[in-house]
Design an enzyme around this catalytic site. Structure first.
Site, PDB file in Angstrom:
ATOM      1  N   HIS A   1       0.679   9.589   3.163  1.00 46.46           N
ATOM      2  CA  HIS A   1       1.986  10.221   3.317  1.00 46.46           C
ATOM      3  C   HIS A   1       2.434  10.071   4.760  1.00 46.46           C
ATOM      4  O   HIS A   1       1.606  10.122   5.667  1.00 46.46           O
ATOM      5  CB  HIS A   1       1.922  11.716   2.946  1.00 46.46           C
TER       6      HIS A   1
ATOM      7  N   ASP B   1       1.880  12.779  -6.061  1.00 48.50           N
ATOM      8  CA  ASP B   1       1.990  11.876  -7.201  1.00 48.50           C
ATOM      9  C   ASP B   1       0.648  11.525  -7.817  1.00 48.50           C
ATOM     10  O   ASP B   1       0.590  10.914  -8.883  1.00 48.50           O
ATOM     11  CB  ASP B   1       2.692  10.579  -6.777  1.00 48.50           C
TER      12      ASP B   1
HETATM   13  N1  CMC Z   1      -3.672   2.558   0.402  1.00 49.34           N
HETATM   14  C1  CMC Z   1      -4.260   1.795   1.354  1.00 49.34           C
HETATM   15  N2  CMC Z   1      -3.876   1.767   2.648  1.00 49.34           N
HETATM   16  C2  CMC Z   1      -2.839   2.566   2.989  1.00 49.34           C
HETATM   17  C3  CMC Z   1      -2.190   3.394   2.048  1.00 49.34           C
HETATM   18  C4  CMC Z   1      -2.645   3.371   0.727  1.00 49.34           C
HETATM   19  N3  CMC Z   1      -2.049   4.140  -0.214  1.00 49.34           N
HETATM   20  N4  CMC Z   1      -1.196   4.081   2.669  1.00 49.34           N
HETATM   21  C5  CMC Z   1      -1.210   3.691   3.961  1.00 49.34           C
HETATM   22  N5  CMC Z   1      -2.214   2.784   4.152  1.00 49.34           N
HETATM   23  C6  CMC Z   1      -2.593   2.168   5.439  1.00 49.34           C
HETATM   24  C7  CMC Z   1      -1.609   1.087   5.825  1.00 49.34           C
HETATM   25  O1  CMC Z   1      -2.024  -0.187   5.368  1.00 49.34           O
HETATM   26  C8  CMC Z   1      -1.600   1.198   7.326  1.00 49.34           C
HETATM   27  O2  CMC Z   1      -2.756   0.510   7.809  1.00 49.34           O
HETATM   28  P1  CMC Z   1      -2.692  -0.245   9.257  1.00 49.34           P
HETATM   29  O3  CMC Z   1      -2.410   0.834  10.268  1.00 49.34           O
HETATM   30  O4  CMC Z   1      -4.047  -0.853   9.356  1.00 49.34           O
HETATM   31  O5  CMC Z   1      -1.586  -1.241   9.129  1.00 49.34           O
HETATM   32  C9  CMC Z   1      -1.810   2.682   7.602  1.00 49.34           C
HETATM   33  O6  CMC Z   1      -2.470   3.190   6.431  1.00 49.34           O
HETATM   34  C10 CMC Z   1      -0.509   3.447   7.812  1.00 49.34           C
HETATM   35  O7  CMC Z   1       0.361   3.137   6.718  1.00 49.34           O
HETATM   36  P2  CMC Z   1       1.931   3.042   6.840  1.00 49.34           P
HETATM   37  O8  CMC Z   1       2.462   2.261   5.692  1.00 49.34           O
HETATM   38  O9  CMC Z   1       2.300   2.597   8.230  1.00 49.34           O
HETATM   39  O10 CMC Z   1       2.320   4.583   6.710  1.00 49.34           O
HETATM   40  P3  CMC Z   1       3.727   5.156   6.325  1.00 49.34           P
HETATM   41  O11 CMC Z   1       3.790   6.523   6.867  1.00 49.34           O
HETATM   42  O12 CMC Z   1       4.809   4.202   6.696  1.00 49.34           O
HETATM   43  O13 CMC Z   1       3.682   5.175   4.709  1.00 49.34           O
HETATM   44  C11 CMC Z   1       3.425   5.814   2.456  1.00 49.34           C
HETATM   45  C12 CMC Z   1       3.495   6.286   3.919  1.00 49.34           C
HETATM   46  C13 CMC Z   1       3.454   7.047   1.544  1.00 49.34           C
HETATM   47  C14 CMC Z   1       4.652   4.952   2.124  1.00 49.34           C
HETATM   48  C15 CMC Z   1       2.127   5.002   2.257  1.00 49.34           C
HETATM   49  O14 CMC Z   1       0.994   5.821   2.524  1.00 49.34           O
HETATM   50  C16 CMC Z   1       2.027   4.409   0.842  1.00 49.34           C
HETATM   51  O15 CMC Z   1       2.559   3.326   0.589  1.00 49.34           O
HETATM   52  N6  CMC Z   1       1.333   5.126  -0.121  1.00 49.34           N
HETATM   53  C17 CMC Z   1       1.267   4.682  -1.485  1.00 49.34           C
HETATM   54  C18 CMC Z   1       2.557   5.047  -2.213  1.00 49.34           C
HETATM   55  C19 CMC Z   1       2.649   6.539  -2.507  1.00 49.34           C
HETATM   56  O16 CMC Z   1       1.718   7.169  -3.007  1.00 49.34           O
HETATM   57  N7  CMC Z   1       3.854   7.120  -2.236  1.00 49.34           N
HETATM   58  C20 CMC Z   1       4.143   8.518  -2.549  1.00 49.34           C
HETATM   59  C21 CMC Z   1       4.438   9.341  -1.319  1.00 49.34           C
HETATM   60  S1  CMC Z   1       4.434  11.110  -1.717  1.00 49.34           S
HETATM   61  C22 CMC Z   1       5.771  11.331  -2.770  1.00 49.34           C
HETATM   62  C23 CMC Z   1       7.080  11.187  -2.083  1.00 49.34           C
HETATM   63  O17 CMC Z   1       7.373  12.042  -1.218  1.00 49.34           O
HETATM   64  O18 CMC Z   1       7.814  10.248  -2.369  1.00 49.34           O
END
Ligand code: CMC
Length: 431
Positions: free
Chosen positions: A308, A366
């Protein structure tokens, strides 16, 4: 906003600029850069808004490190345990918990707006049967502006209020109709003797051929899912609603924009993607393979339902959702559910893994909601529409707050331009 006594100093090429610093009631201080371009001729750069507050708000507060979510100051776990969705709607919309009389009046108003204009039924029939219900929802909610002309004048407080009530009341009807249409069953009209969650289950699962009795425990679980998704401060879809609204667009168009944004798998679409992932994993013995893929930089796969932007400890909504999943599966007699078993093992394996610990990746809301919804009989394609109908009140509350803000301006971000500078047009025969 009160005058600020703190300042921050920014120095660019030896020239210093004093910037006001605002202290919130909770959360980190905020440096006010509104006059920065006028004073210093520079922009700030923050794609994804990781360090940028786009507005001030009094609705919802999240402390991502503590795993705290407050609506108007009330913790989400207390609201999930002691309150119910329509009371939380009132709280979000009006700022305080209602008295018994206020709640009764509000519930009556919402209940009596749940039917949609009969002509909208024809509109649904124009979609292909296999259309994703989110596609139908974006279209049908946007189309409400064509049916409810008496609540599109955003300068009228009364029209704004009617639009708010209509949206909270009618979006579940639209979601249920999108579902019924996709399975070839007749639309089921809302029933005024049922509460909000029970009525939604009725509109989704009743058929004219036989009586349908809503199980009160399932209705309570449905209500809790709605409550847990009601608002989440300035996330992508809420910011989309605010940006659309900043141009003066009507409320139905703004909420349709929020629904479109929510659809993506990184946001509301994650509940569908998570359940599909759990089904693909199938059995706990395949978990290591999927964990390895999630960690592999060359593989775009991510563990859906994990991570998140704001929560870096745990998602308090996921904690309640996990309890609900156990209760619902117990009630439905779904013992040894392979999806739940896989979910629990996956959670355990990921939490024990250094990669997830270092990056502070925890199950989000989720992760368990899909398990409950599937056990209730919803197809995966309905998971995101259910998120959308629950979040409608959050979008509407934020929209209402924004329109009441005297500082409101059209949202217009700047950019860091890295393209070509001016060059002369070349005639086609010379290229
Ligand atoms: N699985 C594996 N690696 C992950 C995941 C994951 N679910 N989420 C983040 N990472 C890694 C990512 O690869 C990155 O690694 P590095 O720093 O080595 O490049 C690091 O963690 C930070 O990730 P980010 O994408 O920069 O973080 P963000 O804050 O931009 O993204 C997120 C947050 C929710 C989009 C992301 O964690 C994700 O894609 N999760 C899976 C989708 C999901 O479950 N979304 C629902 C969110 S809660 C409901 C809502 O409010 O919508």
């Amino acid at each position: 906003m009160a005058e600020s006594s703190k300042t921050a100093t920014l120095t660019i090429d030896g020239q210093s600029y004093e910037l006001p610093v605002h202290s919130p009631s909770a959360g980190p201080d905020v440096i006010d850069i509104r006059k920065l371009y006028a004073q210093a001729g520079v922009f700030t750069y923050d794609p994804g808004f990781t360090s940028t507050a786009s507005c001030d708000s009094t609705i919802t507060f999240i402390d991502g490190d503590k795993g705290e979510l407050l609506h108007r100051g009330y913790p989400i776990d207390q609201l999930a345990a002691k309150s119910h969705y329509l009371e939380v709607c009132y709280l979000l919309l009006y700022g305080s918990l209602p008295s018994a009389a206020e709640l009764e009046h509000f519930e009556n108003t919402i209940t009596r707006h749940t039917m949609i204009h009969e002509q909208m039924h024809n509109f649904f029939r124009g979609f292909r049967r296999d259309a994703h219900p989110m596609a139908i929802m974006v279209g049908a909610v946007g189309a409400m502006a064509a049916f409810y002309h008496d609540s599109t004048d955003i300068s009228s407080p009364r029209e704004r209020e009617i639009a708010s009530h209509r949206l909270i009341a009618k979006v579940p009807t639209i979601a249920a109709m999108a579902y019924k249409y996709s399975i070839g069953q007749p639309f089921v009209y809302p029933r005024n003797d049922l509460d909000y969650a029970a009525n939604f289950l009725h509109m989704c699962f009743a058929v004219p051929a036989e009586e349908y009795n809503v199980d009160p425990i399932l209705a309570r679980a449905m209500d809790r899912i709605f409550t847990l998704h009601a608002d989440h401060e300035q996330n992508a879809s809420t910011s989309t609603v605010r940006l659309a609204s900043s141009s003066g667009a009507n409320p139905f168009a703004c909420i349709a924009a929020g629904i479109a944004c929510l659809w993506g798998p990184a946001h509301g679409g994650a509940n569908q993607a998570c359940l599909e992932m759990l089904k693909e994993i199938g059995t706990p013995d395949r978990i290591p393979e999927f964990i390895a893929r999630a960690k592999d930089k060359n593989d775009p796969f991510r563990l859906m339902g994990f991570g998140h932007r704001v929560y870096k400890n745990f998602d308090p909504r996921a904690t309640v959702m996990k309890q609900s999943a156990d209760e619902v599966l117990d009630l439905l007699g779904v013992e040894n559910n392979p999806i739940l078993a896989t979910a629990k093992e996956l959670e355990k394996a990921a939490l024990a893994d250094d990669y997830f610990a270092e990056k502070k990746l925890f199950p989000n809301v989720d992760f368990y909601s899909g398990v409950i919804l599937e056990a209730m009989g919803f197809p995966t394609s309905m998971f995101t529409p259910i998120f959308a109908l629950s979040r409608t009140v959050g979008w509407i509350s934020q929209w209402k707050e924004q329109l009441g803000d005297p500082q409101m301006k059209i949202g217009r971000p700047r950019q860091l331009y890295l393209g070509e500078t001016v060059r002369d047009y070349v005639d086609i025969e010379k290229r």
